[in-house]
Write a protein that holds these residues in place. Sequence first.
Motif, mmCIF file in Angstrom:
data_model
loop_
_atom_site.group_PDB
_atom_site.id
_atom_site.type_symbol
_atom_site.label_atom_id
_atom_site.label_comp_id
_atom_site.label_asym_id
_atom_site.label_seq_id
_atom_site.Cartn_x
_atom_site.Cartn_y
_atom_site.Cartn_z
ATOM 1 N N TRP A 71 0.867 -0.982 0.029
ATOM 2 C CA TRP A 71 0.216 0.004 -0.031
ATOM 3 C C TRP A 71 0.942 1.280 -0.016
ATOM 4 N N SER A 72 2.168 1.166 -0.207
ATOM 5 C CA SER A 72 2.915 2.191 -0.266
ATOM 6 C C SER A 72 2.983 2.976 -1.791
ATOM 7 N N ALA A 73 3.300 4.263 -1.833
ATOM 8 C CA ALA A 73 3.236 5.021 -3.076
ATOM 9 C C ALA A 73 4.506 4.850 -3.601
ATOM 10 N N ALA A 74 4.300 4.668 -4.967
ATOM 11 C CA ALA A 74 5.605 4.468 -5.863
ATOM 12 C C ALA A 74 6.247 5.979 -5.666
ATOM 13 N N PRO A 75 7.577 5.888 -5.893
ATOM 14 C CA PRO A 75 8.432 7.042 -6.037
ATOM 15 C C PRO A 75 8.231 7.820 -7.144
ATOM 16 N N ALA A 76 8.568 9.091 -7.079
ATOM 17 C CA ALA A 76 8.307 10.122 -8.242
ATOM 18 C C ALA A 76 9.221 9.844 -9.296
ATOM 19 N N SER A 77 10.320 9.230 -8.876
ATOM 20 C CA SER A 77 11.441 9.042 -10.055
ATOM 21 C C SER A 77 11.760 7.628 -9.854
ATOM 22 N N ALA A 78 12.855 7.136 -10.743
ATOM 23 C CA ALA A 78 13.031 5.512 -10.547
ATOM 24 C C ALA A 78 13.580 5.088 -9.408
ATOM 25 N N PHE A 79 12.709 3.806 -9.114
ATOM 26 C CA PHE A 79 13.085 3.159 -8.036
ATOM 27 C C PHE A 79 14.506 2.286 -7.984
ATOM 28 N N THR A 80 15.388 3.088 -7.498
ATOM 29 C CA THR A 80 16.856 2.423 -7.364
ATOM 30 C C THR A 80 17.265 1.887 -5.878
ATOM 31 N N ARG A 86 1.915 -9.583 -14.030
ATOM 32 C CA ARG A 86 1.824 -8.098 -14.180
ATOM 33 C C ARG A 86 2.476 -7.365 -12.785
ATOM 34 N N THR A 87 2.725 -7.934 -11.784
ATOM 35 C CA THR A 87 3.276 -7.183 -10.689
ATOM 36 C C THR A 87 4.854 -6.958 -11.247
ATOM 37 N N PHE A 88 5.620 -8.195 -11.751
ATOM 38 C CA PHE A 88 7.180 -7.883 -12.006
ATOM 39 C C PHE A 88 7.104 -7.186 -13.538
ATOM 40 N N SER A 89 6.140 -6.938 -14.141
ATOM 41 C CA SER A 89 6.196 -5.998 -15.193
ATOM 42 C C SER A 89 5.800 -4.432 -15.036
ATOM 43 N N ARG A 90 5.466 -3.910 -13.840
ATOM 44 C CA ARG A 90 5.498 -2.818 -13.334
ATOM 45 C C ARG A 90 6.772 -2.012 -13.303
ATOM 46 N N GLU A 91 6.856 -0.582 -13.642
ATOM 47 C CA GLU A 91 7.802 -0.052 -13.875
ATOM 48 C C GLU A 91 8.710 0.131 -12.329
ATOM 49 N N THR A 92 8.125 0.172 -11.276
ATOM 50 C CA THR A 92 8.823 0.106 -10.135
ATOM 51 C C THR A 92 9.786 -1.069 -10.089
#
Length: 321
Positions: A83-92, A192-198
């Motif tokens: 339930w955490s938000a995605a980071p605004a930039s790349a997830f590194t 689908r989970t592992f296809s997310r941009e995060t």
Amino acid sequence: MGILPLAERLAKGALNRSGVQSRWVDTSVCRLHLYDAPGTGPLPTVVLLHGIGSSALPYAPVLQRLRRRARRVIAAESPGHGWSAAPASAFTPECLATAMHELLDRELDEPAIVVGNSLGGAVAVSYALSSPDRVRALVLASPAGAGMEQAELAQLLSVFNLRSRADAHAFFARLYHRVPWFTPLIAGDVVRTFSRETILSFTRSARCDHAFTPEQLGALSMPILLIWGRSDRLMPSANLEYYRRHLPPHAEIEEPEGIGHCPQVDDPRRFAERIAAFAWAARATASPAAAPPSPGAAPPSSSATPPSSSVAPGSPGAAPA
């Protein structure tokens, strides 16, 4: 809505109804979610950290058992997970370390037993290096973060490139001691989970120099328990040997039978008991004069065995369960 998102909503509701609070914490990276469970035992706060592509929910059975042993149990969710938000930039790896360190700095009011599986194990080590005074002890289950050659790292990261339901099934076969019965029901959701941009941005940014150096691992002074299940077919065995060589001599290393990459899913009861036993031993070491626990809170014998600040690449810990 797929089956997995629905199951996650139902599981979250069940945790909330049992007295486990859902809360959000603002960090400089994004807004993070955690489960905060008040406990009834004498042990210090326990923190549970998951791997990439997972969430805190697979820890639910472990969390509920540890509530009877500890004063508090926290299960935190990484950016773009649960339930955490995605980071605004790349997830590194750097982004992950910053977010999780800030969350733990704000939440911990005493030195904690920090438990991390897979990538969560690397987060736990990273936090122990940056804030050793806040970590009473470390429990690491098949942690990421070992030094690897570029070809080895590329091979590991390729495992997370899931394109079909068959790929998801093969992935779960690597992850668990036995492939869970529900795998066919959620295989599409896992792809689908592992296809997310995060997830994609993390695997693209992971590098060999994110690994912990021998000097960093050797500098860890708190009690350490490393659990590496004999059925772990995800992480290379060389990663276990890296930790075995470079963790300090006081670290305990166990290779339990019947456990794969994710002990919180393969055998949550045994994993919770082992965490509690180790936490009690760490508490006694820190406070030699401490009185023994009451019969209702006593941990099992330890024979009941289950299984820089950047964070190294890792695996999904407990994939959705």
